[in-house]
Design an enzyme around this catalytic site. Structure first.
Site, PDB file in Angstrom:
ATOM      1  N   TYR A   1      26.601 -15.174  -7.937  1.00 54.07           N
ATOM      2  CA  TYR A   1      27.338 -15.908  -8.971  1.00 54.07           C
ATOM      3  C   TYR A   1      28.745 -15.368  -9.132  1.00 54.07           C
ATOM      4  O   TYR A   1      29.589 -15.998  -9.745  1.00 54.07           O
ATOM      5  CB  TYR A   1      26.565 -15.881 -10.298  1.00 54.07           C
ATOM      6  N   ARG A   2      29.034 -14.203  -8.527  1.00 47.57           N
ATOM      7  CA  ARG A   2      30.311 -13.545  -8.742  1.00 47.57           C
ATOM      8  C   ARG A   2      30.419 -12.477  -7.668  1.00 47.57           C
ATOM      9  O   ARG A   2      29.402 -11.944  -7.225  1.00 47.57           O
ATOM     10  CB  ARG A   2      30.250 -12.878 -10.122  1.00 47.57           C
TER      11      ARG A   2
ATOM     12  N   TYR B   1      34.483  -5.935 -10.113  1.00 46.49           N
ATOM     13  CA  TYR B   1      34.791  -7.119  -9.318  1.00 46.49           C
ATOM     14  C   TYR B   1      36.246  -7.103  -8.838  1.00 46.49           C
ATOM     15  O   TYR B   1      36.724  -8.076  -8.278  1.00 46.49           O
ATOM     16  CB  TYR B   1      34.493  -8.384 -10.117  1.00 46.49           C
TER      17      TYR B   1
END
Ligand code: ADP
Length: 525
Positions: free
Chosen positions: A468-469, A91
């Protein structure tokens, strides 16, 4: 590499700010050389790694030092990107969203401030990793378990703030959080919930407190710097059972989800059971080249041959039961009966005493023991393995799971990627996690991984799914999918941002939230 500067700042001004920070935290704890900043470059960047370069890193050792660091950041309007241990791999790692931000690295604040065995919680600082907390509980003999995420070296605070999840009954990390201490951009220090009571007794016991509750506001946001966090821990169970059910057909996914949902809803299964795709399961056992060395996604025939040879299911459901042997046996019997409805489903399970230590990484996670299972995927494709994840929320229905799976698999194949993924089961939703694995030394693969992620996000949006991310590169894109009433929720988030952080110094752009000062930097890359 030419020196990266904070945006809109001269080298001379930056030097003065760095000198100010050195006086606060010590020379050794301000990094600005290329070598010192190497760890703040995204190791898995799905594109040019320096696109998200930091200009420096500052490593304070206390709340007072953070306040002093903030004063200088406000004075020079230098954006700070807070990390706890900075291992948010896939991420963005420890890299900032806005190039030239200074990383505020809290790894030196690594005290376990309290463990309460009676009430089953711990209070930790940001630098405490799951490995650290696990070792502390074990060494002191506390009868409490941690719930590790897939990579045990990450921090409890960082993972919880990103709403990460693990594999035991305490797998929803945001839900197991209770009580935070947060420093705001202006240096004010806030304690959430019952922490507002001056000499309190219930900070880590009752989440709401009195009046509005703010904890969730500090998750996946840029409203504050979390300096302490309470986490509920699972009382060590007298026994546990680890089960795996292998399913033979791709289409079985529909039945698996339909059978699992009621078992999750009535708490027969309480852990975050994982429906692991066959290829992901196989990747833990062997590298891809053993089965296929052509370009493009692995053909179906090769996938099937690999699964057969390795004795792995097309889908593999991993679940765990915790408690007394009697309760475990009763719940197990219900599960066995429920899944017997799927033709050719193969169930294996082993019951262990509460203190038994399984050897496999995935099993260790379900036994409350941190491991580094997240990294086994890196060897799958060969070369310098990296991955970027697509993580949509999926309703817990068989129809939605099949729809997302077929959509992602087809799109991945189009860009030359295997379906390496699976679903982690909440009661009413599934986290669908797909990893695009690439060799970061292969420019074409890097580019294709980035292009695939953008396509997947557009597909998801068209079908009504949200992530969600998201990786730094896609944070704006992911935020824009939450577009009800012309993006009212992002408007609200930015109204709060401007009120709390008028100089826009805390993590500009995180989760698509840009302060007024940097709003022109929003970019749907
Ligand atoms: P981990 O090392 O556990 O994977 P990180 O430290 O990389 O987690 O944190 C993940 C993300 O969470 C960071 O990029 C940052 O946006 C946010 N974050 C981490 N720690 C804090 C903190 N103490 N306060 C505010 N935000 C944080």
């Amino acid at each position: 590499m030419p020196q990266t500067l904070p945006p809109n700042l001269s080298a001379a001004q930056f030097d003065r700010a760095l000198a100010g920070w050195r006086a606060i935290v010590g020379d050794a704890h301000v990094l600005s050389s290329d070598a010192g900043l190497a760890v703040y470059i995204d190791p898995f960047a799905p594109g040019e790694p320096h696109a998200f370069a930091a200009s420096a890193a500052v490593l304070p050792a206390s709340v007072d030092e953070i306040r002093a660091v903030l004063r200088i950041a406000n004075q020079y309007r230098i954006p700070l990107w807070t990390v706890s241990t900075g291992r948010n791999f896939a991420y963005g790692g420890a890299a900032p969203r806005l190039t030239g931000s200074v990383v505020l690295d809290l790894q030196r604040m690594n005290r376990i401030l309290e463990v309460n065995e009676t009430l089953a919680y711990a209070l930790v600082e940001p630098g405490v990793s799951y490995f650290d907390l696990y070792a502390h509980l074990r060494d002191k003999g506390y009868k409490l378990w941690v719930d590790p995420p897939a990579a045990g070296w990450g921090s409890v605070v960082g993972n919880t703030l990103e709403r990460g999840f693990g594999y035991t009954d305490y797998g929803d990390h945001a839900a197991a959080q209770c009580g935070m201490e947060v420093m705001l951009a202006n240096g004010d220090l806030l304690r959430t919930g019952m922490g507002g009571v001056e000499i309190g007794t219930a900070w880590q016991l009752y989440q709401p407190g009195y009046g509005p509750s703010f904890d969730a506001m500090f998750m996946q946001s840029n409203y504050g710097i979390v300096t302490k966090l309470g986490v509920w821990l699972m009382p060590a169970p007298p026994a546990y059972l680890l089960g795996e059910i292998q399913f033979r057909r791709e289409a079985d996914l529909e039945a698996i989800v339909e059978i699992l949902r009621p078992l999750r809803l009535d708490a027969t299964i309480r852990n975050h059971a994982v429906i692991e795709g066959g290829l992901r399961r196989a990747a833990g056992l062997s590298p891809r080249r053993q089965w296929y060395d052509g370009t493009g996604a692995m053909p179906e025939s090769a996938v099937q041959a690999m699964l057969d040879k390795l004795g792995v299911g097309r889908w593999n459901l991993h679940f765990a039961l915790y408690g007394t042997p009697e309760l475990i046996d009763a719940r197990y019997a219900l599960i066995e009966r429920a899944f017997a409805r799927v033709p050719d489903a193969r169930l294996t399970a082993a019951r262990h005493a509460g203190d038994a230590q399984p050897t496999g990484g995935g099993d260790r996670n379900m036994a409350g023991i941190p491991a580094m299972t997240a990294f086994r995927m890196l060897d799958w494709r060969g070369g310098a393995g990296a991955h970027v994840d697509f993580a949509p929320i999926c309703p817990a229905t068989g129809r939605d799971a099949m729809r997302q799976y077929t959509m992602v698999k087809a799109r991945a194949a189009e860009y030359g990627f295997d379906y390496y993924g699976g679903f982690t089961a909440g009661a009413r939703h599934l986290h669908h996690i797909f990893a695009a694995i690439f060799d970061r030394d292969d420019a074409n693969q890097v580019e294709q991984a980035g292009a695939l992620l953008r396509s997947l996000m557009s597909d998801a949006r068209a079908a009504g799914y949200g992530e969600y991310r998201a990786h730094l590169a896609y944070m704006d894109f992911a935020a824009a999918q939450y577009s009800f009433n012309d993006g009212a929720s992002l408007r609200f988030a930015e109204t709060l941002k401007d009120a709390l952080d008028p100089n826009g110094i805390l993590a500009p752009g995180k989760q698509g939230i840009w302060p007024a000062a940097w709003r022109d930097r929003r970019g749907y890359t």
